[in-house]
Design an enzyme around this catalytic site. Structure first.
Site, PDB file in Angstrom:
ATOM      1  N   CYS A  79       0.840  -1.201   0.000  1.00  0.00           N
ATOM      2  CA  CYS A  79       0.000   0.000   0.000  1.00  0.00           C
ATOM      3  C   CYS A  79       0.875   1.251   0.000  1.00  0.00           C
ATOM      4  CB  CYS A  79      -0.898  -0.016   1.239  1.00  0.00           C
ATOM      5  SG  CYS A  79      -1.854   1.499   1.444  1.00  0.00           S
ATOM      6  N   CYS A 124      -6.312  -1.932   0.538  1.00  0.00           N
ATOM      7  CA  CYS A 124      -5.380  -2.243   1.610  1.00  0.00           C
ATOM      8  C   CYS A 124      -6.173  -2.731   2.810  1.00  0.00           C
ATOM      9  CB  CYS A 124      -4.562  -1.006   1.982  1.00  0.00           C
ATOM     10  SG  CYS A 124      -3.534  -1.273   3.452  1.00  0.00           S
ATOM     11  N   CYS A 168      -5.198  -0.111   6.096  1.00  0.00           N
ATOM     12  CA  CYS A 168      -5.622   1.294   6.290  1.00  0.00           C
ATOM     13  C   CYS A 168      -6.900   1.639   5.534  1.00  0.00           C
ATOM     14  CB  CYS A 168      -4.509   2.257   5.885  1.00  0.00           C
ATOM     15  SG  CYS A 168      -4.270   2.412   4.103  1.00  0.00           S
ATOM     16  N   ASP A 228      21.584   0.402 -15.766  1.00  0.00           N
ATOM     17  CA  ASP A 228      21.382  -0.823 -14.990  1.00  0.00           C
ATOM     18  C   ASP A 228      20.434  -1.739 -15.763  1.00  0.00           C
ATOM     19  OD1 ASP A 228      20.600  -2.771 -13.196  1.00  0.00           O
ATOM     20  OD2 ASP A 228      20.249  -1.389 -11.539  1.00  0.00           O
TER      21      ASP A 228
END
Length: 412
Positions: free
Chosen positions: A201, A217, A220, A338
């Site tokens: 979340c 979530c 929350c 990368d």
């Protein structure tokens, strides 16, 4: 709304003229479009130039990790039904490139601007947009972009209290969290194929629950908002529940999602979905993406995929096996240096395709394909790869600078 008074001071006019001259010199020297260098020179001469150029436009900003160049183009086509448009159609999406694009649109009513995710807050501050479209946030350029939640935080802070209408993807938790600080949001159910950047979340760090197409979530209570626009198969559902057919020459589910968001943006400016979607049909390719080109007597379809989310969507577009596939990966400055993101891509989806690997980082990609148990050949050039390809249309998938290299070589 847009007016006709001239917002440019004498200094700004000198800056615009100088920028155009430098851009023209860069083009003449064969160094690309010149838009970035021209914009840099113009902003050096007048640091407030972007704000001045935007002053008389209805500005629409488009930001995302994937799909922003295409969506910018679709919105621009749709809004041409309501007036002249200026846009950074070639994807130069940082302040210098944006300044350069707006400098070329003196009679425009709308400015449809693609913005790099890291610059969204600043460009929004300078251009006072009427509308901001937010499509998705996923990992990209791991060596220099902060991780996705920090980008979402940056958006959330930058858009807090913005007067713009925000058109946001209800299916991406990071986008929802970023957009939720705005007082005026239109939610679009545009879908989300790549979910690996949104398992925790963004609000509290709890684990996201994902029953079906929903998400929330459990800790929350942060949850998917109710969308007013939705992509449903080959149709866009508008806020009245009417279904409008999507007319696109661009392939794939991701582009239908881009069209749904674009239709929602066009409606903010009074362009009805039917008109917007019909105008989008004119777009055949975007900065070379999706183009089919003839090279060495073969049809090559050029596809851009810059990060794991983009590769996942692109695999869903390609012709079924045994269509040959050429993969090209670089790791230059514009790509991010990368290449560890290659390990996030599910290359088993290429099973049954003859695979040919080229590009600066062909050996990195070869190792990844080896681990995925795919059969492939490493080649020195696109010329060699095409010669080795079995018959049929060749699908060519490349990341950003590899894509530019390919376009130069195959004459696109």
């Amino acid at each position: 709304m847009a007016g006709n008074s001239d917002p440019l001071t004498p200094r700004a006019k000198i800056a615009v003229t100088a920028g155009k001259a430098v851009a023209a010199a860069s083009r003449a020297a064969g160094r690309g479009s010149g838009s970035v260098i021209g914009g840099r020179v113009a902003l050096k001469l007048d640091p407030d130039l972007l704000a001045r150029l935007a002053q008389n436009l209805d500005v629409i900003l488009v930001s995302a990790t994937n799909g922003k160049t295409t969506t910018t183009r679709l919105i621009a086509e749709a809004l041409r039904a309501a007036g002249p448009v200026v846009s950074n159609a070639l994807g130069a999406n940082m302040p210098a490139g944006i300044t350069s694009a707006l400098a070329g649109g003196s009679d425009a009513k709308f400015g449809v601007i693609e913005v790099d995710e890291k610059y969204l807050a600043g460009v929004a501050r300078d251009t006072d947009p009427k509308c901001i479209a937010l499509l998705n946030l996923s990992r990209d350029q791991l060596d220099r972009a902060a991780e996705t939640r920090m980008l979402a935080e940056n958006w959330r802070e930058g858009l807090a209290g913005s007067k713009a209408v925000v058109v946001a993807n209800a299916d991406d938790p990071l986008v929802v969290w970023a957009a939720s600080s705005s007082p005026n949001v239109i939610w679009v159910a545009a879908g989300q194929m790549w979910k690996d950047d949104a398992w925790s979340c963004p609000s509290c760090g709890g684990v996201m629950q994902r029953p079906g197409d929903d998400w929330y979530c459990g800790e929350c209570g942060f949850r998917r908002p109710q969308p007013s626009w939705a992509l449903s198969g080959d149709h866009v559902i508008d806020p009245h529940g009417s279904a409008w057919p999507i007319h696109l020459q661009l392939p794939g589910r991701a582009n239908k999602a881009n069209a749904a968001s674009s239709a929602a943006v066009a409606a903010v400016f009074g362009v009805p979905p039917q008109v917007a979607l019909e105008r989008m049909y004119q777009v055949q390719a975007v900065a070379g993406r999706y183009d089919v080109v003839q090279f060495q007597g073969r049809d090559l379809r050029l596809l851009l995929a810059k990060n794991p989310a983009g590769w996942l969507e692109t695999f869903s577009l390609i012709d079924p096996p045994p269509a040959p596939v050429i993969l090209s990966v670089n790791a230059r400055g514009a790509d991010g240096t990368d290449t560890s993101w290659l390990w996030d891509v599910d290359y088993t989806q290429l099973a049954g395709h003859p695979i040919f690997v080229i590009g600066d980082r062909k050996l990195d990609l070869a190792v990844r394909l080896e681990v995925a148990n795919q059969h492939f050949q490493v080649c020195e050039s696109v010329d060699q790869a095409v010669q080795l390809c079995p018959p049929g249309r060749v699908e060519v998938i490349a990341n950003y600078t590899a894509f530019q290299d390919l376009r130069r070589r195959v004459g696109n």
